[in-house]
Design a protein around this motif. Sequence first.
Motif, short mmCIF file in Angstrom:
data_model
loop_
_atom_site.label_atom_id
_atom_site.label_comp_id
_atom_site.label_asym_id
_atom_site.label_seq_id
_atom_site.Cartn_x
_atom_site.Cartn_y
_atom_site.Cartn_z
N CYS A 86 0.98 -1.01 0.04
CA CYS A 86 -0.03 -0.04 -0.04
C CYS A 86 0.75 1.33 -0.01
O CYS A 86 0.43 2.26 -0.31
CB CYS A 86 -0.96 0.10 1.26
N SER A 87 2.20 1.18 -0.02
CA SER A 87 3.01 2.40 -0.08
C SER A 87 2.68 3.06 -1.56
O SER A 87 2.73 4.19 -1.48
CB SER A 87 4.38 1.93 -0.09
N LEU B 39 -0.21 3.44 -2.93
CA LEU B 39 -1.24 4.23 -2.92
C LEU B 39 -0.94 5.54 -2.24
O LEU B 39 -1.33 6.69 -2.55
CB LEU B 39 -2.39 3.53 -2.09
N HIS B 40 -0.06 5.56 -1.15
CA HIS B 40 0.21 6.81 -0.58
C HIS B 40 1.19 7.52 -1.66
O HIS B 40 0.97 8.92 -1.78
CB HIS B 40 0.88 6.47 0.68
N ALA C 10 -1.00 9.13 -4.20
CA ALA C 10 -2.21 10.24 -3.46
C ALA C 10 -1.15 11.49 -3.21
O ALA C 10 -1.79 12.61 -3.49
CB ALA C 10 -2.59 9.87 -2.20
N GLU C 11 -0.02 11.27 -3.25
CA GLU C 11 1.02 12.61 -2.93
C GLU C 11 1.18 13.26 -4.26
O GLU C 11 1.37 14.43 -4.49
CB GLU C 11 2.24 11.97 -2.33
N TYR D 9 -7.09 9.20 -6.36
CA TYR D 9 -6.07 8.71 -5.35
C TYR D 9 -6.10 9.35 -4.04
O TYR D 9 -5.76 8.72 -2.84
CB TYR D 9 -4.72 8.64 -5.98
N ARG E 44 -7.27 7.50 -0.64
CA ARG E 44 -6.19 7.30 0.54
C ARG E 44 -6.92 7.73 1.84
O ARG E 44 -6.75 6.97 2.83
CB ARG E 44 -4.99 8.14 0.39
N HIS E 45 -7.58 8.61 1.75
CA HIS E 45 -8.51 9.43 3.04
C HIS E 45 -9.30 8.03 3.41
O HIS E 45 -9.43 7.84 4.72
CB HIS E 45 -9.13 10.55 2.64
N ASN F 196 -7.52 5.18 4.87
CA ASN F 196 -7.15 5.50 6.15
C ASN F 196 -8.19 5.44 7.26
O ASN F 196 -7.93 4.93 8.47
CB ASN F 196 -6.29 6.89 6.33
N GLN G 35 -2.82 -2.67 4.75
CA GLN G 35 -1.73 -1.53 4.94
C GLN G 35 -1.27 -1.45 6.23
O GLN G 35 -0.31 -1.18 6.53
CB GLN G 35 -2.37 -0.35 4.35
N GLU H 17 -5.76 10.74 8.37
CA GLU H 17 -4.71 10.34 8.43
C GLU H 17 -4.56 9.30 9.44
O GLU H 17 -5.49 9.06 10.30
CB GLU H 17 -3.83 11.63 8.75
#
Length: 617
Positions: free
Chosen positions: A38-39, A41-42, A45-46, A68, A72-73, A76, A112, A192
């Motif tokens: 899941c890295s 996905l983050h 999203a960044e 994306y 992510r939101h 989380n 994740q 988050e």
Amino acid sequence: MTGTMKLSSVEVELEKREDGSRIIRNKVPLAPCPDNLCSWLHRNAEEFPQKPFLMQRNPDGEWQGLSYGEARHQVNRLSNGLVARALDPERPLALLSENCINMALFKLACMQVGFSVTPISYAYSAISKTGSHIKHILDVTGSPLLIMSDADLHMNKLNQWELGKLQMFAFSNSEQHSNVMDFESLLEDDTELTMEAQTQFDAVTPDTVAKIQFTSGSTNLPKGVIVTHGMMVTNQVGIHQMWPFMDRNEVIIDWLPWNHTFGGNFVFNMMLKHGGTFYIDHGNPTPIGLNKTIENIRDISPSIYFGVPRSYTALYAKMKVDEQLKKAFFKNLKFIFTAAAALDQSTYKGMQQMSKEVLGNPLPFFSGWGTTETSPDATLVYWKVDEARVIGLPIPGVEVKLTPDPSGKTELRVKGPNITPGYFNQPEATAAAFDEEGFYLTQDGGRFLDPDQPEAGLVFDGRTSENFKLASGTWVHNSGLRSSINALGQPYLLEVVVAAPDRDYLTAMVFPNLPGLRGEFPQVSEAHPNDPDFLQCPEVVGFFHKVFQKHNSKHQGSSARFERFSLLQEPPRIDRNETTDKGYINQLAVLNHRAGIVESLYAFSIPPGVIVVDAEN
């Protein structure tokens, strides 16, 4: 499109051994990989938070979904909710749903933060008559929590059993069931990760279990394959090294079910790794589901497309008479990919010609091979090939051993970071799955297309476990026979089952495509609304009789020639392991469960429903 796509060169090494086995490896070393799937996905999203990630049709038929950043939101929020429940990380969380955005979010939320997820085939509830496989999976995994899509649909099966302290949530209709909670109640407010959830995210390693994926059994119940983060990330990194042309601009429309490794690991993870956009197709290559798939292709015009041979055969037949569909399918496409079985050469060549008509040059056809236990890709086509049968060569980090089999074929065995450590709570099955060197025993046959040129690739050579001997002691190689009959019978034949071990000659059981046949013979169909009567009409019987005659004209030996066949009235049953929700037919399960039909095929006096294959005039 081929002109702008840089293909990788083939660099392999071959080790030959005194026992007749050979090991082939990719010379390219595996590139660095993240610990946590899941890295990606983050990262996405960044880098591009507004880019569409997951899209599906709403009840009005319009496409809607999540970017994306939005995904992510939501992931989380779900992870925070799961961590707050203090669940046992050793017990997988179960998921019973068709492909949808909520299913994807829950999978990612579990994985994740170190929880494993067990996706249960939607068909075990929606299609199965008993739902017994659901109970088996819940018993084997000891899941403390189950997420389902539609409570009204699934509780009809789940209410049959005492479920103890199982916590149940549903995407819809939870309010109709006192023991089912709304999926939304799992969502925490914070978008988050909490400190505790972040700690669990950071604790994920390549050996952390991400999924327990249940494979279809033959005569036994499905086994739970342990799938780790390391298996899946190394698989995607190795694929990307061979397919460097893949990027964040990819758009896919796909129906392959996510409880299976092809759809859930190969295709979904590929979009996640590259930051592509995934349109969820609720169609499929069945006669009923094909129209939905065609409508979606017209809308989306994908850049890449994945499927099984049956899906391409059905699409090809439609595109031959639908110019608009042909243009929509090919206009943005980079390549076509098929797996699970060999595509017939006529469809392969025909689709290449269609792509040339639309694009000016023929598109490359890529393929691959693997199993749930290999997560899934072990071999991949990444260079231009002209043979539909080629399944590729090992990706970086993977070794494939070709080991002689008693039937005269060679079994493909696999070792690498993509290989499962075993089966969940089944130590005996785990021990039996590997050879003395740690290679996974796939029971799939394979050989080199050209023994003198291993770089030309491997060819799938059938399931060694499905080969059998006639009473004469002659080996029957099942896969080639089925491929021949299936190719000759398209598009009016769904699958053929070859019978039978220890008999004097070969016979066959045919699963016909009833909607297709009724469309081909409309007058006969109208006169015979009852399926059993329709299947015995001279026009229908005559069509399949010609199929077997054509096959026999090119196959004279007893181990390849069919003497009789029967048209099956009952479709394959998923709760008997006769088929999967992707439509694969389990030969052994069909033979076992339809033993009475097998006996009729070998009866001394020909019974009704059994057709003798006469010599072609």
